[in-house]
Design an enzyme around this catalytic site. Sequence first.
Site, mmCIF file in Angstrom:
data_model
loop_
_atom_site.group_PDB
_atom_site.id
_atom_site.type_symbol
_atom_site.label_atom_id
_atom_site.label_comp_id
_atom_site.label_asym_id
_atom_site.label_seq_id
_atom_site.Cartn_x
_atom_site.Cartn_y
_atom_site.Cartn_z
ATOM 1 N N HIS A 37 1.044 -1.216 0.133
ATOM 2 C CA HIS A 37 0.190 -0.034 0.132
ATOM 3 C C HIS A 37 0.796 1.342 -0.103
ATOM 4 O O HIS A 37 0.384 2.149 -0.909
ATOM 5 C CB HIS A 37 -0.769 0.166 1.223
ATOM 6 C CG HIS A 37 -1.918 -1.171 1.300
ATOM 7 N ND1 HIS A 37 -1.629 -2.053 2.277
ATOM 8 C CD2 HIS A 37 -3.007 -1.265 0.430
ATOM 9 C CE1 HIS A 37 -2.750 -2.992 2.058
ATOM 10 N NE2 HIS A 37 -3.481 -2.294 0.991
ATOM 11 N N GLY A 149 -2.739 -2.320 -7.299
ATOM 12 C CA GLY A 149 -1.428 -3.150 -7.301
ATOM 13 C C GLY A 149 -1.615 -4.424 -8.337
ATOM 14 O O GLY A 149 -2.866 -4.859 -8.550
ATOM 15 N N LYS A 151 -0.610 -7.069 -8.031
ATOM 16 C CA LYS A 151 -0.811 -8.451 -7.404
ATOM 17 C C LYS A 151 -2.304 -9.113 -7.591
ATOM 18 O O LYS A 151 -2.352 -10.016 -7.766
ATOM 19 C CB LYS A 151 -0.194 -8.373 -5.723
ATOM 20 C CG LYS A 151 -0.650 -9.566 -5.046
ATOM 21 C CD LYS A 151 -0.360 -9.435 -3.678
ATOM 22 C CE LYS A 151 -1.095 -10.569 -2.791
ATOM 23 N NZ LYS A 151 -2.465 -10.210 -2.680
ATOM 24 N N GLN A 155 -8.331 -8.316 -10.596
ATOM 25 C CA GLN A 155 -9.040 -7.027 -9.990
ATOM 26 C C GLN A 155 -8.901 -5.819 -10.863
ATOM 27 O O GLN A 155 -9.763 -4.891 -11.094
ATOM 28 C CB GLN A 155 -8.828 -6.862 -8.358
ATOM 29 C CG GLN A 155 -9.077 -5.501 -7.963
ATOM 30 C CD GLN A 155 -9.006 -5.471 -6.486
ATOM 31 O OE1 GLN A 155 -9.815 -6.043 -5.665
ATOM 32 N NE2 GLN A 155 -8.000 -4.594 -6.007
HETATM 33 O O1 PAF Z 1 -7.865 -4.462 -3.048
HETATM 34 C C1 PAF Z 1 -8.360 -4.317 -2.195
HETATM 35 O O2 PAF Z 1 -7.836 -3.883 -1.066
HETATM 36 C C2 PAF Z 1 -10.050 -4.020 -2.394
HETATM 37 O O3 PAF Z 1 -10.434 -5.057 -3.047
HETATM 38 C C3 PAF Z 1 -10.284 -3.012 -2.764
HETATM 39 C C4 PAF Z 1 -9.975 -2.409 -4.137
HETATM 40 C C5 PAF Z 1 -10.135 -1.695 -1.791
HETATM 41 C C6 PAF Z 1 -11.864 -2.688 -2.750
HETATM 42 O O4 PAF Z 1 -12.545 -2.787 -1.361
#
Ligand code: PAF
Length: 284
Positions: A37, A149, A151, A155
């Site tokens: 992060h 990311g 990773k 997503q």
């Molecule tokens: O990758 C994450 O931490 C979550 O899927 C996100 C994008 C914050 C959505 O809740």
Amino acid sequence: MKTAQTIDGVRKLLAEARQAGRSIGFVPTMGALHEGHWSLIDQARRECDDVVVSIFVNPLQFSPAEDFDRYPETLDADLAGCEERVADVVFCPSVREMYGEEAGLLTRVHVSRLADRLCGQSRQNHFDGVCTVVAKLFGIVGPNRAFFGEKDFQQLLIVRQMVADLSIPVEIVACPTCREADGLAISSRNRFLSPEQRKAATSFYESLSGAVESVRAGRRDAAQLTASIRHQIETSGVDRIDYVEIVDATNLEPLPEIDKPARICVAAHFGETRLIDNVAVDAP
Ligand code: PAF
């Protein structure tokens, strides 16, 4: 650094930046912040005038059998870290603020095909939950750029598709996976691994790196490559492999042969903890 718990509150905080024409970089998170992060926040800091981080453990993206209840919460440390990284605004709403009373949210965002593959096979509705909250956060924050990311490669692609399909005016920026010294992809869930599981989990990256080398050496056949990755992970002491797949890097369709930019994606359970990882490979 300012924090807001309400949708109105964060909108008010950002109104001035927007009026002044400052660019807003956004890093959506579920908290338990770590090096992965921080690298997203650092990149947002370098590329945008104002940086907004959201911290919200989104219940919509967990199935009843999953680890929502034990998802790590470290809000004080997260806020201190955001301050150190010079984030401008942290938005940390409650579930009620985001979704209202029970059954308050009747809308779900579903990105077909992309969301039904890989993790979507075993985590039903997971990506609908992700897309719904991300679309909502984009509507609340109104960022110019949002940082995700690699990773979570599936997503990333799904969110990209969603903003294109729904004409949401935000640029999705892909950021490289952060790894521990032994290659394990950094994840909030790594803290749940016992020392034995942590050791076994190194087989993930070792097997993927081995496959990258094999592709460089000219091996193309996906079945052979995935069999050797499986073998390496299985002999490490994993509890259950969810999938090992080689897919087209643009649409996640399975590739029998690596003849274009591809991703090798893996997911497996180490005890109660499910980990994922992926690497890029390409035809020479
Ligand atoms: O990758 C994450 O931490 C979550 O899927 C996100 C994008 C914050 C959505 O809740």
